[in-house]
Design an enzyme around this catalytic site. Structure first.
Site, PDB file in Angstrom:
ATOM      1  N   ASP A  86       0.937  -1.216   0.157  1.00  0.00           N
ATOM      2  CA  ASP A  86      -0.119   0.101  -0.010  1.00  0.00           C
ATOM      3  C   ASP A  86       0.984   1.383   0.015  1.00  0.00           C
ATOM      4  O   ASP A  86       0.197   2.240   0.436  1.00  0.00           O
ATOM      5  CB  ASP A  86      -0.890   0.165   1.233  1.00  0.00           C
ATOM      6  CG  ASP A  86      -2.201  -0.616   0.840  1.00  0.00           C
ATOM      7  OD1 ASP A  86      -2.318  -0.818  -0.320  1.00  0.00           O
ATOM      8  OD2 ASP A  86      -3.137  -0.617   1.687  1.00  0.00           O
ATOM      9  N   ASP A 104       3.385  -9.274   9.239  1.00  0.00           N
ATOM     10  CA  ASP A 104       3.464  -7.889   8.962  1.00  0.00           C
ATOM     11  C   ASP A 104       4.881  -7.581   8.313  1.00  0.00           C
ATOM     12  O   ASP A 104       5.703  -8.533   8.350  1.00  0.00           O
ATOM     13  CB  ASP A 104       3.337  -6.980  10.363  1.00  0.00           C
ATOM     14  CG  ASP A 104       1.913  -6.883  10.718  1.00  0.00           C
ATOM     15  OD1 ASP A 104       1.076  -7.235   9.660  1.00  0.00           O
ATOM     16  OD2 ASP A 104       1.488  -6.466  11.487  1.00  0.00           O
ATOM     17  N   ASP A 157       7.753  -6.227   9.343  1.00  0.00           N
ATOM     18  CA  ASP A 157       8.778  -6.394  10.262  1.00  0.00           C
ATOM     19  C   ASP A 157       9.027  -7.688  10.787  1.00  0.00           C
ATOM     20  O   ASP A 157       9.769  -8.071  11.731  1.00  0.00           O
ATOM     21  CB  ASP A 157       8.897  -5.299  11.175  1.00  0.00           C
ATOM     22  CG  ASP A 157       7.620  -5.193  12.086  1.00  0.00           C
ATOM     23  OD1 ASP A 157       6.655  -5.831  11.738  1.00  0.00           O
ATOM     24  OD2 ASP A 157       7.850  -4.866  13.371  1.00  0.00           O
ATOM     25  N   ASP A 214      -7.826  -6.958  13.885  1.00  0.00           N
ATOM     26  CA  ASP A 214      -7.607  -8.094  14.177  1.00  0.00           C
ATOM     27  C   ASP A 214      -8.415  -8.562  15.346  1.00  0.00           C
ATOM     28  O   ASP A 214      -8.943  -9.721  15.379  1.00  0.00           O
ATOM     29  CB  ASP A 214      -6.041  -8.195  14.620  1.00  0.00           C
ATOM     30  CG  ASP A 214      -5.523  -7.167  15.385  1.00  0.00           C
ATOM     31  OD1 ASP A 214      -6.585  -6.038  15.954  1.00  0.00           O
ATOM     32  OD2 ASP A 214      -4.257  -6.865  15.875  1.00  0.00           O
TER      33      ASP A 214
END
Length: 530
Positions: free
Chosen positions: A309, A368, A370, A462
Site C-alpha cells: 500500500d 507484517d 517487520d 485483528d
C-alpha cells in the site's frame, strides 16, 4: 593583656578596610573592614543587587508562564489533530457520522474551556482566602438554640430595639464581600450536593474495576504457574504424518527440493496462502520477504502475496524488484498494489481475499512487514488444524531482536512478554479464545468467511475478526514455544503511533459487539472474559 578600650568602655577596632569589587553587575560586593562605618554607597549597591534579583525572578516567572502557555497551546493542537485524524480515518464517511464528529469536537472544546475557567476561578478564590462556611443553621430550631446562649441582658431587649429600621439594617457578610464571593459559595453548595456524590460513586466504581482486574491478573498468573508445572501445551496430533516436534530443526534446503524430504513423504501439506501487508517499509521489506520466501513448505502448495500500500514510488519499485528476484528463483510470490488505501490494513487484506484463486487455498498466514518467521513456522502451526475441524486460528508468539536497545524497548519487552506468556497462553489453554495479534498467525479461511471477513469499521481489525470468529464457535490455539522475530519501536514517536493504533479502536469495537456478545450462545464463563 586586654585590648585597649576607649573611655566609654567600647573596644577600639583597628585594621585596614578591604574592598572586593567584581565586574559582574549581578555580584557586586563590597566588604568593609573593622572600623569602617556603613556608607551610603554600600546601601546603594545593596539596593542595586536587590533590583537585579527582582528582575531575574521576574524573568524566570515570565519564562514559566510562557512555557505553560506553550504547553497548553500544544495540548490544544494535539487534541485538534487527534480529532481530525479520527474523523478522516474513513475516506468516505457518511453525513451522519461526520455530523456526530463535529458535535463531539464542539463538546470537547466547550468542556475544556469550562474546565479552564473553573480552574482559574478556584485559583482566585484560594488566593482571596474564601472558605466554605463550616456551619449554617438548618432551621429555626437551631437558631433558637443559638439564641439561648446569648447574655441575659441581650435576650430581654425591648421590642423596638430588636427590629431596626431598614435604613439602619446591618449588612450581611455576603453583601460586604460581593457577588463573586456569593457565586463561589453557591458553586461550592452545588458541588457538595450534586458533584461530590457523582464523584464518590465513580470512584467506588473505579475501585471495583481495579479489584476485579487485580483478581483477574492473580488468577491468570496462578494458571500460568500451573501450566508451567504440569507442562500443558498444545500438541501436534500424532497422525499428522511424521512432522517432527520442535527441536529437530529442518534446513532451509527443503525449500529448494519442493519439500520432498524422506520424512515428509506422508506429511500433511494443505494449500497455504501467505499475506504480507506493508506500506512504505523501506527498512525491513527485504528481510521480511526473504524470510517468508524461505519457508519450508512445498512450493506447489504455497502462494505468497506481497500486499503493498506504499504511496512512495521508489519504495514500490524496490519491493517489486525484491518480489521479482524471488519469483525468478521459483517461489510462488506475487506483488499487489492498490491505487486507493481504503480501509488501510483491513481494506488491504479484504481486497487480497477477494481474488479468484483464494478459493483454492485452505489456510492463510499473515505476517507484517517487520516479522521474520523461521523456515519451520508452517510445519509447527498448520498440522494443528488437521484433527480439529473447529479450530480457526493458530497464533505464534512474538520475539524481539532489539529488546535491549534502550530503556523504552526493555519496558515494551516486559509488557509484551506478560501479554504473551500469561494472558494469551492462559486464555488459549482454558478458554480456547484470545485476541488475534494481527500477525504471526494462521487462519482457516473458512473461519474468516463464516465470520464476515475483514471489516473496516475499527482500527483494530485483528481484534474484531477474533471476536466475531469466537462468537461463531471457532476455537483458537496459542503456541508459546513457536516464536517469530520482529522489532520493537525504538523511538517515542514510533511507539506513540503504535499505541494509538492499538488503543483507539477497542472501545468502539466493544460498543459494536456488545449486542452480539449477549445474544451469543457461548458459555457465561467465556463472556466474562470481555
Amino acid at each position: 593583656m586586654a585590648p585597649p578600650s576607649s573611655w566609654w568602655g567600647s573596644e577600639e577596632q583597628r585594621g585596614t578596610p578591604v574592598v572586593v569589587k567584581m565586574d559582574n553587575p549581578y555580584s557586586l560586593v563590597e566588604i568593609d573592614g573593622p572600623g569602617m562605618p556603613p556608607s551610603d554607597k554600600a546601601r546603594g549597591k545593596n539596593a542595586k543587587q536587590f533590583t537585579w534579583v527582582l528582575l531575574l525572578r521576574a524573568h524566570r516567572a515570565v519564562g514559566c508562564v510562557a512555557w505553560l502557555a506553550g504547553g497548553f497551546w500544544g495540548v490544544l493542537g494535539a487534541v485538534n489533530r487527534r480529532v481530525r485524524r479520527s474523523r478522516d480515518a474513513d475516506d468516505e464517511p457518511d453525513a451522519e457520522a461526520s455530523g456526530r464528529g463535529r458535535v463531539m469536537l464542539r463538546f470537547l472544546r466547550a468542556f475544556l474551556l469550562l474546565s479552564l475557567a473553573m480552574l482559574a476561578f478556584e485559583t482566585v478564590a484560594h488566593l482571596k482566602g474564601w472558605q466554605f462556611p463550616q456551619h449554617l443553621p438548618g432551621n429555626l430550631q437551631e437558631l433558637e438554640e443559638q439564641l439561648q446562649h446569648l447574655p441575659e441582658h441581650l435576650r430581654h431587649l425591648p421590642e423596638n430595639l430588636r427590629h431596626l429600621p431598614d435604613h439602619l439594617r446591618v449588612p450581611e457578610r455576603q453583601e460586604i464581600q460581593g457577588w463573586l464571593h456569593r457565586a463561589y459559595v453557591a458553586w461550592l453548595e452545588f458541588r457538595v450536593d450534586y458533584i461530590a456524590w457523582a464523584i464518590q460513586k465513580l470512584s467506588s466504581f473505579c475501585i471495583l474495576l481495579f479489584m476485579v482486574q487485580s483478581v483477574d491478573r492473580i488468577v491468570q498468573c496462578l494458571a500460568c504457574f500451573w501450566i508451567k508445572i504440569r507442562g500443558i501445551k498444545p500438541r501436534i496430533p500424532a497422525a499428522s504424518g511424521g512432522i517432527k516436534p520442535r527441536g529437530t530443526a529442518r534446513k532451509s534446503a527443503d525449500v529448494e527440493n519442493n519439500g520432498d524430504a524422506d520424512d515428509d513423504a506422508d506429511g500433511y501439506f494443505p494449500m497455504v496462502l501467505i499475506q504480507m501487508p506493508m506500506c512504505n517499509e523501506k527498512e525491513v521489506y527485504e528481510t521480511s520477504i526473504s524470510h517468508v520466501c524461505e519457508l519450508d513448505w512445498p512450493r506447489d502448495r504455497l502462494l505468497i502475496q506481497v500486499l503493498d500500500d506504499s504511496d512512495d514510488e521508489v519504495c514500490q519499485m524496490l519491493i517489486k524488484a525484491e518480489v521479482t528476484k524471488w519469483s525468478q528463483r521459483g517461489v510462488n510470490v506475487i506483488y499487489r498494489h492498490r491505487l486507493s488505501r481504503t480501509g488501510y490494513k483491513a481494506g488491504n487484506l479484504k481486497s487480497a481475499m477477494a481474488c479468484d484463486y483464494v478459493k483454492d487455498y485452505e489456510f492463510v498466514a499473515i505476517f507484517d512487514a517487520d516479522f521474520q518467521p523461521n523456515p519451520d513456522f508452517l510445519k509447527l502451526t498448520v498440522p494443528h488444524f488437521k484433527e480439529d475441524p473447529e479450530l480457526g486460528l493458530v497464533q505464534a508468539r512474538w520475539s524481539f531482536v532489539n529488546k535491549d536497545e534502550n530503556l523504552l524497548t526493555r519496558l515494551q519487552n516486559i509488557n509484551l512478554c506478560f501479554h504473551f506468556e500469561v494472558e494469551q497462553q492462559v486464555n488459549g489453554v482454558y478458554l480456547n479464545f484470545f485476541g488475534f495479534n494481527g500477525t504471526a498467525g494462521v487462519w482457516r479461511i473458512k473461519a474468516l468467511e463464516d465470520s464476515g471477513g475483514w471489516m473496516e469499521r475499527t482500527t483494530v481489525e485483528d481484534m474484531d475478526i477474533a471476536v466475531r470468529a469466537h462468537l461463531n464457535g471457532w476455537k483458537f490455539i496459542f503456541l508459546n514455544d513457536v516464536k517469530v522475530l520482529c522489532e520493537l519501536p525504538e523511538s517515542y514517536q514510533a511507539y506513540r503511533k503504535q499505541q494509538h493504533r492499538w488503543h483507539s479502536g477497542p472501545m468502539q469495537l466493544f460498543r459494536l459487539c456488545i449486542p452480539a456478545i449477549f445474544r451469543s450462545k457461548i458459555r457465561s464463563g467465556k463472556r466474562r472474559t470481555w
